[in-house]
Design a protein around this motif. Structure first.
Motif, PDB file in Angstrom:
ATOM      1  N   VAL A 144     -84.885 -80.493  29.090  1.00 37.26           N
ATOM      2  CA  VAL A 144     -84.698 -79.251  28.341  1.00 37.26           C
ATOM      3  C   VAL A 144     -83.793 -78.261  29.090  1.00 37.26           C
ATOM      4  CG1 VAL A 144     -86.785 -79.414  26.957  1.00 37.26           C
ATOM      5  CG2 VAL A 144     -86.885 -78.278  29.170  1.00 37.26           C
ATOM      6  N   ALA A 145     -82.881 -78.779  29.877  1.00 37.57           N
ATOM      7  CA  ALA A 145     -81.928 -77.901  30.579  1.00 37.57           C
ATOM      8  C   ALA A 145     -81.257 -76.942  29.601  1.00 37.57           C
ATOM      9  CB  ALA A 145     -80.886 -78.740  31.309  1.00 37.57           C
ATOM     10  N   TYR A 146     -81.121 -77.382  28.345  1.00 39.55           N
ATOM     11  CA  TYR A 146     -80.477 -76.518  27.339  1.00 39.55           C
ATOM     12  C   TYR A 146     -81.285 -75.252  27.049  1.00 39.55           C
ATOM     13  CZ  TYR A 146     -83.370 -79.787  24.603  1.00 39.55           C
ATOM     14  OH  TYR A 146     -84.378 -80.586  24.159  1.00 39.55           O
ATOM     15  N   ASP A 147     -82.561 -75.262  27.419  1.00 37.95           N
ATOM     16  CA  ASP A 147     -83.350 -74.032  27.267  1.00 37.95           C
ATOM     17  C   ASP A 147     -83.029 -73.029  28.373  1.00 37.95           C
ATOM     18  OD1 ASP A 147     -84.613 -74.898  25.013  1.00 37.95           O
ATOM     19  OD2 ASP A 147     -86.454 -75.556  26.028  1.00 37.95           O
ATOM     20  N   TYR A 148     -82.380 -73.492  29.436  1.00 40.18           N
ATOM     21  CA  TYR A 148     -82.151 -72.638  30.599  1.00 40.18           C
ATOM     22  C   TYR A 148     -80.698 -72.197  30.734  1.00 40.18           C
ATOM     23  CZ  TYR A 148     -86.625 -74.868  31.444  1.00 40.18           C
ATOM     24  OH  TYR A 148     -87.901 -75.330  31.291  1.00 40.18           O
ATOM     25  N   TRP A 149     -79.784 -73.019  30.224  1.00 44.75           N
ATOM     26  CA  TRP A 149     -78.377 -72.667  30.327  1.00 44.75           C
ATOM     27  C   TRP A 149     -77.930 -71.858  29.123  1.00 44.75           C
ATOM     28  CZ3 TRP A 149     -77.542 -78.328  31.911  1.00 44.75           C
ATOM     29  CH2 TRP A 149     -77.505 -78.432  33.314  1.00 44.75           C
ATOM     30  N   ASN A 150     -77.048 -70.973  29.375  1.00 44.20           N
ATOM     31  CA  ASN A 150     -76.589 -70.067  28.326  1.00 44.20           C
ATOM     32  C   ASN A 150     -75.198 -70.494  27.836  1.00 44.20           C
ATOM     33  OD1 ASN A 150     -76.484 -67.826  26.660  1.00 44.20           O
ATOM     34  ND2 ASN A 150     -75.789 -66.457  28.285  1.00 44.20           N
ATOM     35  N   PHE A 151     -75.090 -71.746  27.434  1.00 42.83           N
ATOM     36  CA  PHE A 151     -73.843 -72.235  26.824  1.00 42.83           C
ATOM     37  C   PHE A 151     -74.175 -73.433  25.954  1.00 42.83           C
ATOM     38  CE2 PHE A 151     -73.923 -73.134  31.504  1.00 42.83           C
ATOM     39  CZ  PHE A 151     -74.318 -74.458  31.468  1.00 42.83           C
ATOM     40  N   ASP A 152     -73.198 -73.974  25.243  1.00 41.33           N
ATOM     41  CA  ASP A 152     -73.454 -75.085  24.328  1.00 41.33           C
ATOM     42  C   ASP A 152     -73.959 -76.317  25.077  1.00 41.33           C
ATOM     43  OD1 ASP A 152     -72.649 -73.553  22.225  1.00 41.33           O
ATOM     44  OD2 ASP A 152     -71.079 -74.918  21.513  1.00 41.33           O
ATOM     45  N   CYS A 153     -74.995 -76.954  24.506  1.00 43.90           N
ATOM     46  CA  CYS A 153     -75.583 -78.132  25.157  1.00 43.90           C
ATOM     47  C   CYS A 153     -75.996 -79.156  24.106  1.00 43.90           C
ATOM     48  CB  CYS A 153     -76.862 -77.772  25.910  1.00 43.90           C
ATOM     49  SG  CYS A 153     -76.651 -76.761  27.356  1.00 43.90           S
ATOM     50  N   THR A 154     -75.984 -80.388  24.516  1.00 44.59           N
ATOM     51  CA  THR A 154     -76.601 -81.420  23.694  1.00 44.59           C
ATOM     52  C   THR A 154     -77.516 -82.256  24.557  1.00 44.59           C
ATOM     53  OG1 THR A 154     -76.263 -83.295  22.200  1.00 44.59           O
ATOM     54  CG2 THR A 154     -74.706 -83.093  24.016  1.00 44.59           C
ATOM     55  N   GLU A 155     -78.499 -82.865  23.919  1.00 50.73           N
ATOM     56  CA  GLU A 155     -79.277 -83.876  24.619  1.00 50.73           C
ATOM     57  C   GLU A 155     -78.529 -85.197  24.502  1.00 50.73           C
ATOM     58  OE1 GLU A 155     -83.053 -84.367  22.509  1.00 50.73           O
ATOM     59  OE2 GLU A 155     -82.155 -85.856  21.200  1.00 50.73           O
ATOM     60  N   ALA A 156     -78.940 -86.161  25.285  1.00 49.77           N
ATOM     61  CA  ALA A 156     -78.435 -87.523  25.138  1.00 49.77           C
ATOM     62  C   ALA A 156     -79.614 -88.455  25.330  1.00 49.77           C
ATOM     63  CB  ALA A 156     -77.358 -87.808  26.178  1.00 49.77           C
ATOM     64  N   ALA A 157     -79.550 -89.619  24.686  1.00 52.29           N
ATOM     65  CA  ALA A 157     -80.594 -90.614  24.924  1.00 52.29           C
ATOM     66  C   ALA A 157     -80.564 -90.986  26.406  1.00 52.29           C
ATOM     67  CB  ALA A 157     -80.348 -91.844  24.054  1.00 52.29           C
ATOM     68  N   HIS A 158     -81.678 -91.541  26.886  1.00 56.06           N
ATOM     69  CA  HIS A 158     -81.838 -91.808  28.313  1.00 56.06           C
ATOM     70  C   HIS A 158     -80.711 -92.718  28.834  1.00 56.06           C
ATOM     71  CE1 HIS A 158     -83.808 -91.732  32.040  1.00 56.06           C
ATOM     72  NE2 HIS A 158     -84.718 -92.659  31.885  1.00 56.06           N
ATOM     73  N   TYR A 184     -75.416 -83.820  33.252  1.00 62.24           N
ATOM     74  CA  TYR A 184     -76.383 -83.502  34.302  1.00 62.24           C
ATOM     75  C   TYR A 184     -77.435 -84.594  34.223  1.00 62.24           C
ATOM     76  CZ  TYR A 184     -79.747 -80.661  36.962  1.00 62.24           C
ATOM     77  OH  TYR A 184     -80.636 -80.185  37.900  1.00 62.24           O
ATOM     78  N   GLN A 185     -77.506 -85.438  35.234  1.00 63.34           N
ATOM     79  CA  GLN A 185     -78.349 -86.627  35.128  1.00 63.34           C
ATOM     80  C   GLN A 185     -79.119 -86.894  36.404  1.00 63.34           C
ATOM     81  OE1 GLN A 185     -74.473 -88.740  33.767  1.00 63.34           O
ATOM     82  NE2 GLN A 185     -76.100 -90.017  32.979  1.00 63.34           N
ATOM     83  N   GLY A 186     -80.307 -87.397  36.234  1.00 68.84           N
ATOM     84  CA  GLY A 186     -81.109 -87.798  37.382  1.00 68.84           C
ATOM     85  C   GLY A 186     -80.774 -89.212  37.817  1.00 68.84           C
ATOM     86  N   ASP A 187     -81.485 -89.674  38.852  1.00 67.12           N
ATOM     87  CA  ASP A 187     -81.177 -90.999  39.395  1.00 67.12           C
ATOM     88  C   ASP A 187     -81.542 -92.112  38.420  1.00 67.12           C
ATOM     89  OD1 ASP A 187     -84.007 -90.710  39.898  1.00 67.12           O
ATOM     90  OD2 ASP A 187     -83.505 -89.876  41.856  1.00 67.12           O
ATOM     91  N   ILE A 215     -69.375 -77.450  27.372  1.00 64.20           N
ATOM     92  CA  ILE A 215     -70.360 -78.208  26.596  1.00 64.20           C
ATOM     93  C   ILE A 215     -71.086 -79.114  27.587  1.00 64.20           C
ATOM     94  CG2 ILE A 215     -70.757 -79.857  24.733  1.00 64.20           C
ATOM     95  CD1 ILE A 215     -68.133 -78.878  23.445  1.00 64.20           C
ATOM     96  N   ALA A 216     -72.400 -78.899  27.696  1.00 61.92           N
ATOM     97  CA  ALA A 216     -73.187 -79.662  28.669  1.00 61.92           C
ATOM     98  C   ALA A 216     -73.926 -80.794  27.968  1.00 61.92           C
ATOM     99  CB  ALA A 216     -74.192 -78.741  29.351  1.00 61.92           C
ATOM    100  N   VAL A 217     -74.121 -81.871  28.690  1.00 60.52           N
ATOM    101  CA  VAL A 217     -74.931 -82.975  28.175  1.00 60.52           C
ATOM    102  C   VAL A 217     -76.146 -83.108  29.081  1.00 60.52           C
ATOM    103  CG1 VAL A 217     -74.965 -85.383  27.475  1.00 60.52           C
ATOM    104  CG2 VAL A 217     -72.796 -84.122  27.440  1.00 60.52           C
ATOM    105  N   ALA A 218     -77.321 -82.836  28.514  1.00 59.43           N
ATOM    106  CA  ALA A 218     -78.569 -82.878  29.287  1.00 59.43           C
ATOM    107  C   ALA A 218     -79.134 -84.298  29.225  1.00 59.43           C
ATOM    108  CB  ALA A 218     -79.564 -81.867  28.722  1.00 59.43           C
ATOM    109  N   PRO A 219     -79.887 -84.672  30.244  1.00 61.48           N
ATOM    110  CA  PRO A 219     -80.369 -86.053  30.336  1.00 61.48           C
ATOM    111  C   PRO A 219     -81.756 -86.204  29.727  1.00 61.48           C
ATOM    112  CG  PRO A 219     -81.006 -84.871  32.280  1.00 61.48           C
ATOM    113  CD  PRO A 219     -80.364 -83.859  31.380  1.00 61.48           C
TER     114      PRO A 219
END
Lengths: 353, 67, 242
Positions: free
Chosen positions: C55-69, C91-94, C45-49
């Motif tokens: 929109v990393a969840y559009d590219y990965w082929n497994f369960d994902c959620t967004e998270a607030a900034h 998966y988070q940026g700086d 289960i991935a948490v996108a930033p």
């Protein structure tokens, strides 16, 4: 048992599997109760308690636990609720179920720790950014606080929507016997959650999101939300009423304030005054239906007196519900305590209504 | 003879593959894909080693390597 | 003839929205390769930033959620706690991990949550148009430091990985880079280690990846890679921090 403890016990009985919060007065008994009982009564539910590093973290943890398909809850009091608005907006936007308890205190700013009802607008209007609503339930006794936790979790799951349980410092601190007499709504309804994140074994990946960049996509989603809100407004209006058949003056109050008003009604009824009470239990959806009864021509002699621990918030909804066809008066204050029965009676007499 | 294939529709023309190829077997192309991007081309008859450095550095995963 | 390199199953066969030469595509692929190799795609289960990778969840082929900034590690904490048998990563940026989400980052790490954090450091805010990041280098020009980052006004680049390395509950921190194929393969090994740690219940692991942003560094893709090698690694040396 205090109201805070009853809310916590209700949540546990209603199948709460995840609770995260940050301490704030006057809801500290709630977090302490959960700290003790969530792990101790974990059982097969694998109940998780986390004291979060902030209100922001707590509400976003609720987002995560809910995305993973679990019954999740947080609690706070007014200043903490301001911080939670970010997460509540995301929860609404991602259509996740969640229960959020606000034991209101005085504001604005740090305010004080006296009971208040001045977060009504924040709770019923959305509170965070975007076009959304939380379902808002307002208990007025310890027992009702316990029972409404079942309804809160059930409605959250049913509509995939945040539900706010709006109490105040008095309710949180007040001790009353809890018989745990459950009304018919107070049992766990199990809703399937095929959308939940569980790992994509045997199915396509699930995605939880509130982000719609493609042209027209957000509007389409918002229309879907509005449709849901309409359905909720149609089905979930809840209120308690007394003596509406013959009442000429009708008090309107929720939560702790309704207890004071009930005493006033009992007192004045004994003296022969035709007085009644509407106690909204759902604040959003606001129980417009009960007010619509009194907007016909024949009922225009009815007068409403709205009583709040605020400087006038719910009164707006009463006025909107009456569509200008009934007279609506207001008495209330906040930051210093609760309007008393004497004050209310004085107001009734001075207006001669 | 090792070779690569390039998914020209996914190529964004960043040229990182060109920069790392030890044999100069990939070149900046001249043709545009549907997105209007000039995609890179594999030089036929080049000296591809099948080292896959190009594929490793391709940010868009558009290179497949056969050896 | 055998196919020796192709798209991993965990990476959807779609074109990403990233700019040419952007490091996100690389980092996405490395994570996908590791997940395939560890055979955990159906448990992840991935948490996108919030940021370019929103929109990393559009590219990965497994369960994902967004998270607030900034809240990815709070969201990830809860998911892992209620589903301990799943593999959870953020998966988070700086900006996400080291500015708006610093609090969530430090406390999730300090609790020793058994999750994997992938931290993309490109020293800039890409999504919003190239503003200063907490990791922007001294002197580096950005939309909000037009004369270059000045220590008198903007302070020093924040070395969050070093900071996290001081916490007893943090078990693994490594800084890697995407600037050439060798470093990319090292990055993959570090990512794999961070996931393996979670599988082995070891605790909080973080991989900081120095990643190119040619668009807002205003460089060619190749030049951006050299800038990481020659300049960025001076401030952020590549090494296992813990």
């Amino acid at each position: 048992m205090t109201g805070n403890e009853a809310v916590a016990e209700g949540a546990i009985q209603a199948g709460c599997q995840f609770y995260a919060a940050y301490p704030i007065t006057p809801q500290n008994e709630l977090i302490a109760y959960m700290a003790k009982h969530m792990p101790a009564r974990s059982g097969q539910l694998n109940r998780v308690f986390i004291q979060a590093e902030s209100e922001l973290a707590a509400i976003n943890m609720v987002f995560g636990a809910s995305a993973a398909g679990k019954r999740a809850m947080t609690s706070s009091s007014s200043p903490g609720m301001s911080l939670k608005q970010e997460g509540i907006s995301y929860i609404a936007g991602a259509e996740l179920p969640a229960v959020i308890v606000n034991m209101m205190r005085g504001g604005p700013g740090l305010g004080n720790i006296a009971p208040a009802q001045s977060d009504y607008f924040q709770a019923t209007r959305g509170g965070g950014h975007g076009d959304y609503h939380s379902i808002v339930l307002a208990p007025s006794s310890v027992e009702e606080a316990y029972n409404l936790m079942f309804l809160a979790f059930n409605l959250a799951d049913k509509y995939r929507n945040p539900v706010i349980v709006l109490g105040d410092g008095t309710l949180g601190q007040m001790m009353e016997p809890l018989k745990k007499v459950r009304n018919p709504e107070s049992k766990i309804q199990n809703y399937k959650k095929p959308w939940a994140l569980t790992g994509c074994k045997g199915r396509k990946p699930n995605v939880i999101k509130s982000f719609y960049m493609k042209e027209g996509a957000l509007e389409e989603f918002n229309l879907k939300l509005q449709k849901k809100y309409k359905e909720i407004e149609e089905n979930e209006q809840r209120w308690e009423e007394s003596f509406l058949d013959d009442a000429e003056i009708i008090l309107v109050a929720y939560g702790t304030m309704a207890r004071v008003c009930r005493d006033v009604v009992d007192n004045l009824r004994e003296k022969g005054k035709k007085i009644g009470l509407v106690r909204p239990i759902s604040l959003w959806p606001f129980p417009k239906k009960v007010f619509h009864r009194f907007t016909g021509k024949a009922d225009q002699r009815k007068r409403f007196l709205v009583v709040e621990m605020s400087y006038g918030q719910m009164v707006d909804d009463v006025r909107l519900s009456c569509c200008g066809k009934a007279k609506v008066e207001f008495i209330g204050h906040s930051g210093g305590g609760i309007p008393t029965g004497e004050e209310i009676i004085r107001k009734i007499n001075e207006k001669n209504i | 003879m090792p070779r690569i294939t390039i998914d020209k529709e996914k190529c964004k023309g960043c040229l990182l593959c060109v920069s790392v190829c030890p044999k100069g077997a990939i070149k900046a192309g001249t043709k545009m894909n549907k997105r209007g991007i000039t995609f890179v081309e594999f030089k036929k008859g080049g000296n591809c080693l099948g080292c896959a450095m190009c594929a490793v550095i391709c940010p868009d995963c558009c290179i497949e390597v056969y050896k | 003839m055998k196919k020796i390199f192709s798209r991993p199953e965990s990476l959807k066969n779609v074109t990403t929205h990233y700019c040419a030469g952007c490091g996100h595509g690389l980092a996405h692929r490395l994570i996908a390769e590791v997940i395939d190799e560890l055979n955990i795609r159906e448990k992840v289960i991935a948490v996108a930033p919030v940021g370019c990778a929103v929109v990393a969840y559009d590219y990965w082929n497994f369960d994902c959620t967004e998270a607030a900034h900034g809240r990815a590690l709070a969201v990830g904490t809860a998911i892992k706690r209620v589903r301990p048998d799943n593999i959870v990563f953020t998966y988070q940026g700086d900006g996400d991990l080291a500015a708006i989400g610093t609090n969530e980052t430090i406390h999730a790490a300090n609790r020793g949550e058994n999750i994997t954090a992938i931290f993309i450091n490109n020293a800039i805010y890409g999504m919003t148009g190239g503003q200063m990041a907490p990791t922007t280098l001294l002197g580096q020009k950005t939309a909000t430091t037009p004369k270059g980052r000045d220590v008198r006004f903007q302070g020093y680049p924040l070395n969050i990985s070093l900071l996290l390395g001081t916490l007893p509950a943090v078990k693994y921190v490594e800084r890697v880079s995407l600037h050439n194929p060798q470093e990319i393969l090292k990055s993959k090994r570090a990512i794999k280690q961070a996931f393996q740690n979670q599988i082995d219940n070891i605790g909080f692991s973080l991989v900081e990846i120095l990643s190119p942003c040619p668009t807002y560094w205003e460089m060619s893709s190749e030049k951006a890679m050299s800038w990481i090698r020659d300049t960025m690694t001076k401030e952020f040396p590549l090494r296992r921090i813990k």
